[in-house]
Design an enzyme around this catalytic site. Sequence first.
Site, PDB file in Angstrom:
ATOM      1  N   HIS A 189      -7.909   1.505   1.193  1.00  0.00           N
ATOM      2  CA  HIS A 189      -7.797   1.233   2.640  1.00  0.00           C
ATOM      3  C   HIS A 189      -8.533   2.315   3.453  1.00  0.00           C
ATOM      4  CE1 HIS A 189      -5.110  -0.706   5.959  1.00  0.00           C
ATOM      5  NE2 HIS A 189      -6.301  -0.352   6.438  1.00  0.00           N
ATOM      6  N   GLU A 231       0.838  -1.207   0.000  1.00  0.00           N
ATOM      7  CA  GLU A 231       0.000   0.000   0.000  1.00  0.00           C
ATOM      8  C   GLU A 231       0.862   1.242   0.000  1.00  0.00           C
ATOM      9  OE1 GLU A 231      -2.936  -0.274   3.110  1.00  0.00           O
ATOM     10  OE2 GLU A 231      -3.834  -2.051   2.228  1.00  0.00           O
TER      11      GLU A 231
HETATM   12  C1  3PG Z   1      -7.169  -0.715  11.123  1.00  0.00           C
HETATM   13  O1  3PG Z   1      -6.402  -1.664  11.235  1.00  0.00           O
HETATM   14  O2  3PG Z   1      -7.556  -0.053  12.102  1.00  0.00           O
HETATM   15  C2  3PG Z   1      -7.722  -0.349   9.786  1.00  0.00           C
HETATM   16  O3  3PG Z   1      -7.180  -1.132   8.783  1.00  0.00           O
HETATM   17  C3  3PG Z   1      -7.578   1.106   9.474  1.00  0.00           C
HETATM   18  O4  3PG Z   1      -6.278   1.499   9.232  1.00  0.00           O
HETATM   19  P1  3PG Z   1      -5.940   3.059   9.125  1.00  0.00           P
HETATM   20  O5  3PG Z   1      -6.048   3.639  10.501  1.00  0.00           O
HETATM   21  O6  3PG Z   1      -4.554   3.137   8.597  1.00  0.00           O
HETATM   22  O7  3PG Z   1      -6.949   3.668   8.202  1.00  0.00           O
END
Ligand code: 3PG
Length: 302
Positions: free
Chosen positions: A274, A256
């Site tokens: 994401h 990512e």
């Molecule tokens: C998490 O593990 O809380 C989610 O995948 C969200 O990830 P992020 O805070 O990077 O958006």
Amino acid sequence: MRILVTDGMAKSGIEALKAQGFEVVEQYFEPEELKEQIKNFDAIVVRSATKIRQPIIDAAAAGGRLKLIVRAGVGVDNIDVDYAEEKGIAVRNTPNSSSASVAELTIGHMFTLARFLHHSNLTMRAGQWNKKIYKGIELANKTLGLIGFGRIARETAKRAKALGMNVIFTDIALTESCDGCEFVSMDQLLTKSDFISLHVPASGKPILGQEEFSKMKDGVFVINCARGGVVCETALLEALDSGKVAGAGIDVFIEEPTKNEKLVNHNKVSVTPHIGASTKEAQDRVGAETVSVISEFFNKGA
Ligand code: 3PG
């Protein structure tokens, strides 16, 4: 106490920390710079963008000041947790705050795939009126198979049941049916489900690979709003191309930002970058939970 927030945090959370007397610095640092900067803080708060790997932990430990790493979110796969704890640095996350948002995105991808929203948005902008092509399916009366039955899966199940879906699940820690959802083996889940959604942490190896795809119903839909890597992207592409999988809703990727253009551009795929926990409400709650974690840690030694 100085707190470094590298990947952003809701304003309400920042204000609450300041109101409790913490000094808060909000800034993203590239890894080399973070190695230097981390020595000047008592705690660091990250989302998934900042990776806290061994060299950064070594630098923090050598500095002797950092006591706490908070993952403002659920997945801690961006942090070398055991290594940090070996070095005397505690790691906490905020597992209670984002479940509803991730569940809603999961259902959103299911609706998108079932009704061709991902296609229609593109083709109408290109001047096409494909009313005859977009003959979808209803979610009602379809079977949703959930892999993992933790907080997010249960929120997803609640919503799916309200839509008239039959919900089955498999889980490594829980082997009894509950919340009106039937426990099944992984093989049963793969063979019975019309939609399959994963709700498990990163485990280093895919849960859905070639063998698992081969057991699924023809025309199944697969959703991954959990972690990149729990679905083998190559096997998924093959299953999409062969028609085994009718559509996939993907929020998370092995790398990512992803460079997997084949997956992102595949016409049977609905993609998001994401954003499962990226709602105002979830981030406000994540902020509040982060504040509790930090203040309990420093004030009560929790
Ligand atoms: C998490 O593990 O809380 C989610 O995948 C969200 O990830 P992020 O805070 O990077 O958006």
